[in-house]
Design an enzyme around this catalytic site. Structure first.
Site, PDB file in Angstrom:
ATOM      1  N   GLU A   1       0.877  -1.164   0.000  1.00 48.26           N
ATOM      2  CA  GLU A   1       0.000   0.000   0.000  1.00 48.26           C
ATOM      3  C   GLU A   1       0.919   1.221   0.000  1.00 48.26           C
ATOM      4  O   GLU A   1       1.820   1.318   0.847  1.00 48.26           O
ATOM      5  CB  GLU A   1      -0.884   0.012   1.254  1.00 48.26           C
ATOM      6  CG  GLU A   1      -1.824   1.199   1.209  1.00 48.26           C
ATOM      7  CD  GLU A   1      -2.784   1.295   2.388  1.00 48.26           C
ATOM      8  OE1 GLU A   1      -2.788   0.404   3.251  1.00 48.26           O
ATOM      9  OE2 GLU A   1      -3.525   2.295   2.425  1.00 48.26           O
TER      10      GLU A   1
ATOM     11  N   LYS B   1       4.229   0.766   9.599  1.00 50.47           N
ATOM     12  CA  LYS B   1       4.310   2.045   8.890  1.00 50.47           C
ATOM     13  C   LYS B   1       3.617   3.150   9.679  1.00 50.47           C
ATOM     14  O   LYS B   1       4.050   4.292   9.661  1.00 50.47           O
ATOM     15  CB  LYS B   1       3.662   1.913   7.510  1.00 50.47           C
ATOM     16  CG  LYS B   1       4.591   1.303   6.486  1.00 50.47           C
ATOM     17  CD  LYS B   1       3.945   1.280   5.119  1.00 50.47           C
ATOM     18  CE  LYS B   1       2.936   0.182   5.012  1.00 50.47           C
ATOM     19  NZ  LYS B   1       2.467  -0.067   3.640  1.00 50.47           N
TER      20      LYS B   1
ATOM     21  N   ARG C   1       5.601 -13.034   9.601  1.00 50.57           N
ATOM     22  CA  ARG C   1       6.113 -11.668   9.463  1.00 50.57           C
ATOM     23  C   ARG C   1       7.502 -11.567  10.047  1.00 50.57           C
ATOM     24  O   ARG C   1       7.853 -12.322  10.947  1.00 50.57           O
ATOM     25  CB  ARG C   1       5.254 -10.694  10.283  1.00 50.57           C
ATOM     26  CG  ARG C   1       3.953 -10.333   9.709  1.00 50.57           C
ATOM     27  CD  ARG C   1       3.226  -9.423  10.697  1.00 50.57           C
ATOM     28  NE  ARG C   1       3.631  -8.034  10.514  1.00 50.57           N
ATOM     29  CZ  ARG C   1       3.107  -7.240   9.586  1.00 50.57           C
ATOM     30  NH1 ARG C   1       2.178  -7.693   8.773  1.00 50.57           N
ATOM     31  NH2 ARG C   1       3.492  -5.993   9.479  1.00 50.57           N
TER      32      ARG C   1
HETATM   33  P1  ATP Z   1       2.396  -2.127   7.956  1.00 48.85           P
HETATM   34  O1  ATP Z   1       1.681  -2.912   9.010  1.00 48.85           O
HETATM   35  O2  ATP Z   1       3.797  -1.781   8.312  1.00 48.85           O
HETATM   36  O3  ATP Z   1       1.631  -0.949   7.454  1.00 48.85           O
HETATM   37  P2  ATP Z   1       1.415  -3.635   5.822  1.00 48.85           P
HETATM   38  O4  ATP Z   1       1.326  -5.106   5.922  1.00 48.85           O
HETATM   39  O5  ATP Z   1       0.158  -2.878   5.989  1.00 48.85           O
HETATM   40  O6  ATP Z   1       2.554  -3.136   6.772  1.00 48.85           O
HETATM   41  P3  ATP Z   1       1.628  -3.450   3.013  1.00 48.85           P
HETATM   42  O7  ATP Z   1       2.141  -2.325   2.218  1.00 48.85           O
HETATM   43  O8  ATP Z   1       0.202  -3.769   2.944  1.00 48.85           O
HETATM   44  O9  ATP Z   1       2.080  -3.172   4.500  1.00 48.85           O
HETATM   45  O10 ATP Z   1       2.491  -4.756   2.767  1.00 48.85           O
HETATM   46  C1  ATP Z   1       2.865  -5.241   1.499  1.00 48.85           C
HETATM   47  C2  ATP Z   1       3.313  -6.657   1.661  1.00 48.85           C
HETATM   48  O11 ATP Z   1       4.395  -6.736   2.576  1.00 48.85           O
HETATM   49  C3  ATP Z   1       2.218  -7.543   2.212  1.00 48.85           C
HETATM   50  O12 ATP Z   1       2.167  -8.735   1.447  1.00 48.85           O
HETATM   51  C4  ATP Z   1       2.629  -7.804   3.619  1.00 48.85           C
HETATM   52  O13 ATP Z   1       2.188  -9.062   4.045  1.00 48.85           O
HETATM   53  C5  ATP Z   1       4.146  -7.717   3.547  1.00 48.85           C
HETATM   54  N1  ATP Z   1       4.702  -7.317   4.826  1.00 48.85           N
HETATM   55  C6  ATP Z   1       4.449  -6.201   5.522  1.00 48.85           C
HETATM   56  N2  ATP Z   1       5.098  -6.188   6.696  1.00 48.85           N
HETATM   57  C7  ATP Z   1       5.818  -7.335   6.745  1.00 48.85           C
HETATM   58  C8  ATP Z   1       6.700  -7.920   7.700  1.00 48.85           C
HETATM   59  N3  ATP Z   1       6.982  -7.321   8.859  1.00 48.85           N
HETATM   60  N4  ATP Z   1       7.243  -9.123   7.409  1.00 48.85           N
HETATM   61  C9  ATP Z   1       6.985  -9.724   6.256  1.00 48.85           C
HETATM   62  N5  ATP Z   1       6.156  -9.243   5.307  1.00 48.85           N
HETATM   63  C10 ATP Z   1       5.573  -8.059   5.548  1.00 48.85           C
HETATM   64 MG    MG Z   2      -1.489  -3.292   4.630  1.00 45.71          MG
END
Ligand code: ATP
Ligand code: MG
Length: 564
Positions: free
Chosen positions: A36, A273, A263
């Site tokens: 995102e 984020k 994760r």
């Molecule tokens: P945040 O919680 O930091 O906002 P998010 O999961 O909302 O992270 P996205 O931009 O939606 O962030 O994530 C894009 C991809 O990265 C998704 O497939 C998500 O599962 C993966 N991802 C995000 N954070 C992690 C992490 N800590 N470890 C592994 N994969 C991750």
């Molecule tokens: Mg997300």
């Protein structure tokens, strides 16, 4: 702490190989990385990137970059650009760039179809009311009073929502599934909400309704032809809904499948984020690329290389259980990498002047290897003369026999890559602080000559007074003072490490003068060289450097406290 071990095939690779053997999807492998664009990529994302792009690379497939841009309130093109830069810097190549917003019309049409088929309804309750009716995992939820309104009315209201006639938060479109389902995600999940407050970074004011993650993600995978939709474990509970929505409209046997891995969490930092944005907005760090941040741009500015970051991800592997990785392993990985490649230079952090009383003449040039014992890695020139700077701590006026460095009448000490000296005395100011150390040098003891083989108990660093340069060193440490700030109650900002940055002005050897210019920018990324400052640690040139001012960031200290 999570176990770290070497593995052959990770469990997703095993699934992919089995699918290939069974001829699924005609042997086609397609993944996507779906960030995102609401923040900068962090090292947790890199774990997902290495998986998504890695699978495609390994099995001759394609990995597309898809921006999951369904919430205009938080998204911005600044993030879209930085995400692309970071992925390219990490060394991955995407097939196509897609945006969930490319599918807004298709998804809207699909929502209309759901309404017409009696599978969706407009709910006029507030978010709180809807939440109250959700029930619990063991207790059925309550049906909304709007659940059974006529299809025509649903159509009219949904269109009114899109036309901007309804205020934000006053109505949502919900899937009509099952308020008693043991999987809470099936209890009439929200498909669409109204957002009129913010223009979308790509579609502007065209849409007033935006699809929720669950209604957008699986469909987008289906539209694109994704075969393996890989994400993190928190989505396990969403998977049945992912399948359900696709089953409602799919017009072929093809199905994308969702798989989940653990994760990445790392000690002494946060991996969200939302929290990072808060640190940036409130000025608690210098920006997304502050070298203390776990973002890709922060790690880069800290001096992490793409290779070392990928090596770290490779080391930790993929499992189906959540855990916590020791920050020490990340630091160990960059240290191991820079140990082999970073040229060594001298920098004196707490300088005191050293005068070699028997040194005659203008001075000389000393040629020293960039890395001792590795002539293939080149050499550098160091100026040497009668007046040098050494570390204040390398001299003691009154030392006992356990002190191996400089002391009047004490032992012989080697100046690194140069001569053996012996201290004779010192001079102090009116407060008793030592201002100058005096010593004599042995002209026959120069390193690299026959006399250079003579051993001393200690070797100390030095820079020559006239040729050395003043440099600002930024000594970074862990961002948080406690191991798992996300697990603590209360305000996470109060857990920040107050000593995470210490700035020191040092005297650096003149060979670093070549770094005194603004770093070249290639594809939006500053090209900065790495050094080991002898006895101090690994450092990288910071992009704040100018013709007049050298700034070095500490990437890692020399001491490795990582235990397997
Ligand atoms: P945040 O919680 O930091 O906002 P998010 O999961 O909302 O992270 P996205 O931009 O939606 O962030 O994530 C894009 C991809 O990265 C998704 O497939 C998500 O599962 C993966 N991802 C995000 N954070 C992690 C992490 N800590 N470890 C592994 N994969 C991750
Ligand atoms: Mg997300």
């Amino acid at each position: 702490m999570e176990e770290v071990q070497e593995k052959s095939l990770n469990f997703i690779e095993q699934i992919v190989e089995k699918d290939l053997q069974e001829g699924k999807n005609d042997g086609r492998i397609q993944t996507r990385f779906p960030p995102e664009p609401n923040g900068y990529l962090h090292i947790g994302h890199v774990k997902a990137i290495c998986m998504d792009f890695g699978i495609a690379e390994k099995y001759n497939g394609v990995c597309n970059l898809r921006f999951d841009d369904t919430n205009p309130v938080k998204e911005d093109t600044e993030y879209v650009d930085s995400i692309q830069q970071d992925i390219a810097w990490l060394g991955f190549r995407w097939g196509n760039v897609y945006y969930a917003s490319d599918y807004f019309q298709k998804l809207y049409d699909l929502a209309i179809r759901f309404i017409k088929e009696g599978k969706a309804y407009v709910d006029e309750q507030s978010a709180e009311q809807i939440a109250e009716q959700k029930g619990t995992p063991t207790e059925a939820g309550k049906e909304s009073p709007f659940r059974n309104r006529p299809i025509d009315e649903n159509l009219r209201l949904f269109q009114a929502m899109q036309n901007g006639e309804i205020e934000d938060g006053k109505m949502v479109l919900r899937a009509k599934i099952d308020m008693a389902n043991p999987n809470m995600h099936f209890r009439d999940p929200i498909m669409y909400r109204i957002i009129t407050t913010h223009p979308h970074h790509r579609t502007g004011r065209r849409w007033n309704v935006y699809p929720m993650y669950d209604f957008a993600h699986g469909q987008s995978d289906y539209f694109e032809g994704v075969t393996h939709s890989i994400c993190t474990l928190e989505f396990v509970v969403h998977r049945p809904l992912y399948d359900y929505f696709i089953d409602q409209f799919a017009d072929s046997d093809y199905r994308p499948h969702q798989y989940e891995f653990n994760r990445l969490n790392i000690t002494y930092t946060v991996m969200s984020k939302r929290k990072m944005l808060q640190l940036v907005k409130e000025g608690l760090v210098a920006g997304w690329d502050d070298p203390r941040m776990p973002t890709v741009c922060g790690l880069r500015r800290r001096g992490y290389t793409a290779e070392a970051i990928r090596e770290f991800i490779n080391k930790i592997g993929y499992t189906k259980v959540e855990g916590m990785i020791d920050l020490g392993l990340l630091e160990h990985t960059i240290r191991e990498s820079l140990k082999e490649t970073a040229p060594r230079v001298c920098a004196i952090f707490d300088p005191v002047k050293l005068v070699l009383t028997n040194y005659e003449g203008e001075g000389e040039t000393i040629v020293a290897e960039n890395i001792d014992g590795h002539s293939e890695l080149g050499t550098r020139e160091m100026q040497f003369a009668r007046e040098l700077y050494i570390e204040r701590g390398d001299f003691l006026e009154n030392a006992d026999k356990n002190f191996f460095r400089l002391s009047p009448g004490g032992r012989e000490v080697r100046l690194k890559s140069a001569y053996i000296i012996q201290a004779t005395g010192c001079e102090k100011d009116e407060n008793g602080n030592i201002t100058t150390v005096y010593a004599t040098y042995d002209p026959t003891s120069k390193s690299g000559t026959e006399g250079g083989n003579r051993k001393t108990k200690a070797t100390i660093n030095w820079v020559e007074c006239k040729s050395c340069i003043d440099a600002e060193v930024r000594l970074y440490d862990r961002l948080f003072a406690c191991e798992n700030p996300s697990a603590e109650e209360g305000d996470f900002r109060e857990l920040l490490n107050p000593d995470s940055l210490r700035v020191v002005n040092c005297k650096a050897e003149g060979s670093l003068r070549k770094e005194m210019h603004q770093p070249e920018i290639v594809n939006g990324i500053a090209q900065c060289n790495h050094y080991q400052l002898l006895k101090q640690g690994y450092f990288v040139v910071d992009p704040d450097t100018t013709e007049n001012h050298l700034v070095l960031n500490r990437t890692a200290s020399l001491k490795d406290n990582w235990q397997k």
